[in-house]
Design a protein around this motif. Structure first.
Motif, PDB file in Angstrom:
ATOM      1  N   ALA A   1       0.897  -1.215   0.065  1.00  0.00           N
ATOM      2  CA  ALA A   1      -0.081   0.137  -0.097  1.00  0.00           C
ATOM      3  C   ALA A   1       0.921   1.166  -0.011  1.00  0.00           C
ATOM      4  O   ALA A   1       1.693   1.344   0.553  1.00  0.00           O
ATOM      5  CB  ALA A   1      -0.911   0.042   1.013  1.00  0.00           C
ATOM      6  N   ALA A   2       0.629   2.179  -0.705  1.00  0.00           N
ATOM      7  CA  ALA A   2       1.308   3.592  -0.936  1.00  0.00           C
ATOM      8  C   ALA A   2       1.540   4.133   0.336  1.00  0.00           C
ATOM      9  O   ALA A   2       0.523   4.283   1.126  1.00  0.00           O
ATOM     10  CB  ALA A   2       0.629   4.512  -2.078  1.00  0.00           C
ATOM     11  N   GLY A   3       2.536   4.621   0.781  1.00  0.00           N
ATOM     12  CA  GLY A   3       2.787   5.284   2.067  1.00  0.00           C
ATOM     13  C   GLY A   3       2.787   4.404   3.270  1.00  0.00           C
ATOM     14  O   GLY A   3       3.025   4.892   4.400  1.00  0.00           O
ATOM     15  N   GLU A   4       2.602   3.072   3.143  1.00  0.00           N
ATOM     16  CA  GLU A   4       2.462   2.183   4.443  1.00  0.00           C
ATOM     17  C   GLU A   4       3.854   1.339   4.198  1.00  0.00           C
ATOM     18  O   GLU A   4       4.282   0.969   3.134  1.00  0.00           O
ATOM     19  CB  GLU A   4       1.389   1.631   4.328  1.00  0.00           C
ATOM     20  CG  GLU A   4       0.192   2.312   4.597  1.00  0.00           C
ATOM     21  CD  GLU A   4      -1.183   1.569   4.689  1.00  0.00           C
ATOM     22  OE1 GLU A   4      -0.838   0.259   4.870  1.00  0.00           O
ATOM     23  OE2 GLU A   4      -2.236   2.167   4.802  1.00  0.00           O
ATOM     24  N   PRO A   5       4.338   1.030   5.360  1.00  0.00           N
ATOM     25  CA  PRO A   5       5.386  -0.108   5.469  1.00  0.00           C
ATOM     26  C   PRO A   5       4.960  -1.246   4.763  1.00  0.00           C
ATOM     27  O   PRO A   5       3.802  -1.912   5.255  1.00  0.00           O
ATOM     28  CB  PRO A   5       5.947   0.138   6.802  1.00  0.00           C
ATOM     29  CG  PRO A   5       4.568   0.245   7.790  1.00  0.00           C
ATOM     30  CD  PRO A   5       4.112   1.344   6.770  1.00  0.00           C
ATOM     31  N   ARG A   6       5.791  -2.071   4.082  1.00  0.00           N
ATOM     32  CA  ARG A   6       5.246  -3.295   3.216  1.00  0.00           C
ATOM     33  C   ARG A   6       6.133  -4.441   3.852  1.00  0.00           C
ATOM     34  O   ARG A   6       7.258  -4.478   4.165  1.00  0.00           O
ATOM     35  CB  ARG A   6       5.471  -3.498   1.972  1.00  0.00           C
ATOM     36  CG  ARG A   6       5.153  -4.522   1.223  1.00  0.00           C
ATOM     37  CD  ARG A   6       5.422  -4.415  -0.305  1.00  0.00           C
ATOM     38  NE  ARG A   6       6.876  -4.092  -0.675  1.00  0.00           N
ATOM     39  CZ  ARG A   6       7.858  -4.982  -0.791  1.00  0.00           C
ATOM     40  NH1 ARG A   6       7.369  -6.233  -0.825  1.00  0.00           N
ATOM     41  NH2 ARG A   6       8.904  -4.675  -1.166  1.00  0.00           N
ATOM     42  N   ALA A   7       5.319  -5.379   4.380  1.00  0.00           N
ATOM     43  CA  ALA A   7       6.012  -6.706   4.626  1.00  0.00           C
ATOM     44  C   ALA A   7       6.799  -7.237   3.869  1.00  0.00           C
ATOM     45  O   ALA A   7       6.348  -7.398   2.720  1.00  0.00           O
ATOM     46  CB  ALA A   7       4.888  -7.537   5.240  1.00  0.00           C
ATOM     47  N   THR A   8       8.011  -7.886   3.835  1.00  0.00           N
ATOM     48  CA  THR A   8       8.944  -8.392   2.862  1.00  0.00           C
ATOM     49  C   THR A   8       8.369  -9.836   2.468  1.00  0.00           C
ATOM     50  O   THR A   8       8.682 -10.312   1.662  1.00  0.00           O
ATOM     51  CB  THR A   8      10.183  -8.390   3.276  1.00  0.00           C
ATOM     52  OG1 THR A   8      10.366  -8.855   4.477  1.00  0.00           O
ATOM     53  CG2 THR A   8      10.698  -6.843   3.408  1.00  0.00           C
ATOM     54  N   LYS A   9       7.859 -10.449   3.769  1.00  0.00           N
ATOM     55  CA  LYS A   9       7.646 -11.962   3.436  1.00  0.00           C
ATOM     56  C   LYS A   9       6.248 -12.125   3.987  1.00  0.00           C
ATOM     57  O   LYS A   9       5.735 -11.474   4.774  1.00  0.00           O
ATOM     58  CB  LYS A   9       8.512 -12.734   4.120  1.00  0.00           C
ATOM     59  CG  LYS A   9       9.903 -12.604   3.468  1.00  0.00           C
ATOM     60  CD  LYS A   9      11.146 -13.294   4.488  1.00  0.00           C
ATOM     61  CE  LYS A   9      12.474 -13.257   3.841  1.00  0.00           C
ATOM     62  NZ  LYS A   9      13.439 -13.879   4.846  1.00  0.00           N
ATOM     63  N   ARG A  10       5.521 -13.348   3.615  1.00  0.00           N
ATOM     64  CA  ARG A  10       4.229 -13.631   4.063  1.00  0.00           C
ATOM     65  C   ARG A  10       4.166 -15.430   3.906  1.00  0.00           C
ATOM     66  O   ARG A  10       4.771 -15.820   3.083  1.00  0.00           O
ATOM     67  CB  ARG A  10       3.070 -13.251   3.178  1.00  0.00           C
ATOM     68  CG  ARG A  10       3.153 -13.273   1.677  1.00  0.00           C
ATOM     69  CD  ARG A  10       2.152 -12.586   0.835  1.00  0.00           C
ATOM     70  NE  ARG A  10       2.153 -12.643  -0.504  1.00  0.00           N
ATOM     71  CZ  ARG A  10       1.364 -12.117  -1.363  1.00  0.00           C
ATOM     72  NH1 ARG A  10       0.633 -11.266  -0.840  1.00  0.00           N
ATOM     73  NH2 ARG A  10       1.355 -12.279  -2.604  1.00  0.00           N
ATOM     74  N   LEU A  11       3.376 -15.700   4.711  1.00  0.00           N
ATOM     75  CA  LEU A  11       2.934 -17.293   4.876  1.00  0.00           C
ATOM     76  C   LEU A  11       1.764 -17.626   4.259  1.00  0.00           C
ATOM     77  O   LEU A  11       0.646 -16.913   4.068  1.00  0.00           O
ATOM     78  CB  LEU A  11       2.833 -17.493   6.338  1.00  0.00           C
ATOM     79  CG  LEU A  11       2.481 -19.073   6.519  1.00  0.00           C
ATOM     80  CD1 LEU A  11       3.520 -19.879   6.001  1.00  0.00           C
ATOM     81  CD2 LEU A  11       2.300 -19.377   7.889  1.00  0.00           C
TER      82      LEU A  11
END
Length: 605
Positions: free
Chosen positions: A521-531
């Motif tokens: 999402a724009a302007g939000e920290p992004r998780a680098t990995k997911r399960l």
């Protein structure tokens, strides 16, 4: 028949009707009247439902080495209801955090929410890096560390139950659970000397024996490690297979470089100092996936290419003719006895989705089935062969499941893309080959017991239709990998290989992937990995389809995709630290070990 109602039918006739119903239909029947409610509550009704689940390769949620015959009727009902709920939920929606775990105290009220949790954290061996980990029933984990130890962990009490320390660097290669015998067999390996085709490896077959007395998890039931046998190989060993511990049968595939073929190494009785090492002449292709199965007194080499699967049959009686003495000296290495071709080979093409073209629109049923992910450019990054080990009922046919992680490399960007494929198969691949295979085996052995039940029997016509049918996760993703344990560049393999963090069970897969940039999402920290998680469409049960929203209004050829879901994870679980991943469909759990010395067992419903 005037005056005859459903509830007045004889019990045997009602039971026959119930065997054609699903659990939701049984619940509806239960609410009709008192007599039907009493009938539905009987053990044979839920045993029949359990039989249907097991035929679809859906295990029951049992604890420890508990057997189905050990369950009370109340426990059987509970197990069937939970297994059915998990199967339906995982196909139709994203798995959600479970309200409790199997380790919760049943005496604690559900309203006491502070004592309930949807995951359990247990310790990993202190001061050790986990190299390999697998659940051994729901009560124990077995892990191998990078220092060479093998440790059995009590999940309920979060403590070491038993430990084997060879004081040397060994690597765990293969593990097999013999449920009825409450025994775990595993093969350890180490490089003795040399590289590539001159490499000498030593293998040690071990077993972990759980006491057969008592149902509890007390200290009196502590299992014990013991050595079974040792043997050496020469060359590049592709895999080791613990084929039949009851017959003390073991096999391994060794690459034969002179002919680029599969060498079959076997201990026909690991209690005897003899071995078999032959060149099968079967080409060792980069695009192939290999497994080995024991069937009807024959060792079967199962090979899967991108278009078809092949099964090569070697009767034990034939292999015995090429047996050689095995010595325990440090200088001993085995040698090939020569080329021995299989007595019988069968093949079966995979069933691919129908082409979406004018032929299909015009209703042409003869439209060719084409492989949408051929080799090249798609090649197998890893292959996972799943065999049933959990408790079952008589007359349940034995199936195998293959999940393949396919990769494609972009020569310009040097980026790799991955997809998943899944299918079921049996031995033999098709029923038409049974008589010929038996005749071939009989001609080699000189005897053919007519009463032996063939492993491939017992499949319904609808179940047969699902064999060799490919299902996919076709939207490319980037899987996370971890470095392999052995320094393979020093042992003849290309260095820098990474083991994909992918776990599979019958009809299910879970993996850790990198989140694509465009999904942040724009302007939000992004998780680098997911399960991530997927349930593939289930195989048929006795000619009926599991009624789910996924299959409504669709033909079987259209059900080719498993819908991928993103799983919620506990707050303390750092996906950057995950070292191993496993899945246990019977309890709806994902098991992840992390470098911080913890094992997360996360339960979903």
């Amino acid at each position: 028949m005037d005056g005859v109602s459903l509830q007045s039918l004889p019990y045997d006739l009602l039971l026959n009707v119930a065997q054609h119903l699903e659990l939701r239909d049984i619940h509806a029947l239960q609410s009709c009247c008192r007599s039907l409610k009493d009938f539905v509550a009987t053990r044979p009704v839920f045993r029949s439902l359990a039989h249907g689940l097991l035929r679809r390769c859906r295990a029951l949620p049992l604890l420890g080495f508990q057997r189905i015959s050990d369950l009370s009727t109340e426990q059987l009902v509970s197990a069937v209801i939970k297994a059915d709920r998990l199967e339906r939920a995982w196909i139709t929606r994203t798995p959600r955090p479970a309200p409790c775990t199997p380790y919760d105290d049943p005496k604690v009220s559900v309203d006491d929410s502070h004592s309930r949790c949807w995951y359990k954290v247990v310790s990993a061996p202190p001061g050790e890096e986990v190299d390999w980990l697998s659940p051994i029933t729901s009560s124990y984990t077995l892990c191998a560390t990078k220092s060479g130890k093998v440790i059995c962990w009590d999940v309920q009490r979060d403590c070491v139950l038993a430990e084997w320390d060879p004081s040397q660097r060994w690597e765990l290669w293969k593990c097999r659970v013999e449920f009825e015998e409450k025994t775990v067999f595993f093969a350890m390996a180490k490089v003795v000397e040399g590289q590539a085709e001159e490499r000498v490896m030593e293998f040690m077959l071990m077993k972990l024996q759980f006491p057969s007395i008592g149902d509890g998890e007390s200290e009196a039931n502590t299992p014990t490690f013991s050595e079974v046998t040792r043997f050496r190989t020469i060359g590049i060993v592709m895999n080791v297979f613990l084929l039949d511990p009851s017959s003390r049968l073991l096999a391994a595939f060794v690459w034969v470089p002179a002919s680029n073929s599969i060498g079959l190494y076997s201990l026909l009785d690991w209690g005897e100092p003899r071995y078999v090492f032959i060149d099968t002449g079967i080409e060792c292709s980069f695009s192939s996936n290999w497994s080995c199965i024991f069937y009807n007194e024959s060792i079967v080499i199962h090979a899967e290419e991108s278009e078809s699967a092949f099964q090569h049959f070697y009767p034990v009686s034939l292999l015995q003719q090429h047996s050689q003495p095995l010595t325990r000296s440090n200088s001993f290495v085995p040698c090939l006895s020569g080329r021995v071709l299989p007595v019988y080979t069968i093949s079966q093409p995979f069933i691919f989705p129908r082409r979406n073209d004018s032929h299909q629109e015009n209703g042409d049923a003869t439209t060719d089935l084409l492989n949408p992910y051929p080799f090249p450019p798609w090649y197998p990054e890893s292959a996972h062969f799943v065999r049933q080990w959990w408790p079952t009922l008589p007359d349940i046919p034995r199936l195998s499941c293959t999940v393949v992680l396919l990769a494609s490399h972009d020569p310009e960007t040097h980026e790799d893309s991955y997809i998943l494929t899944q299918h079921y198969f049996k031995v033999p691949l098709d029923d038409h080959s049974k008589e010929s295979i038996d005749e071939a085996g009989c001609s080699s052995s000189g005897a053919c017991p007519k009463s032996r039940r063939l492993q491939g029997e017992g499949f319904s016509d609808a179940c047969e239709e699902d064999m060799m049918r490919m299902w996919y996760v076709s939207k490319p993703f980037e899987v996370v990998g971890v470095p392999e344990a052995m320094e393979e560049d020093e042992d003849g393999f290309p260095g820098g290989r990474r083991r994909p963090l992918v776990a599979v069970d019958f009809g299910h897969a879970a993996w850790i992937e990198y989140v694509p940039d465009e999904e942040g999402a724009a302007g939000e920290p992004r998780a680098t990995k997911r399960l991530r998680f997927v349930s593939f469409p289930p195989i048929s049960d006795g000619g009926t389809r599991l009624k789910t929203s996924q299959g409504k209004g669709k033909g079987r050829n259209d059900e080719v995709e498993g819908q991928v879901r993103t799983l919620e994870i506990p707050e303390g679980l750092n996906l950057d630290s995950v070292e191993t991943i496993n899945i246990d469909q019977s309890h709806g759990s994902i098991i992840l070990s992390v470098s911080e010395g913890k094992i997360f067992i996360v339960f979903y419903e």
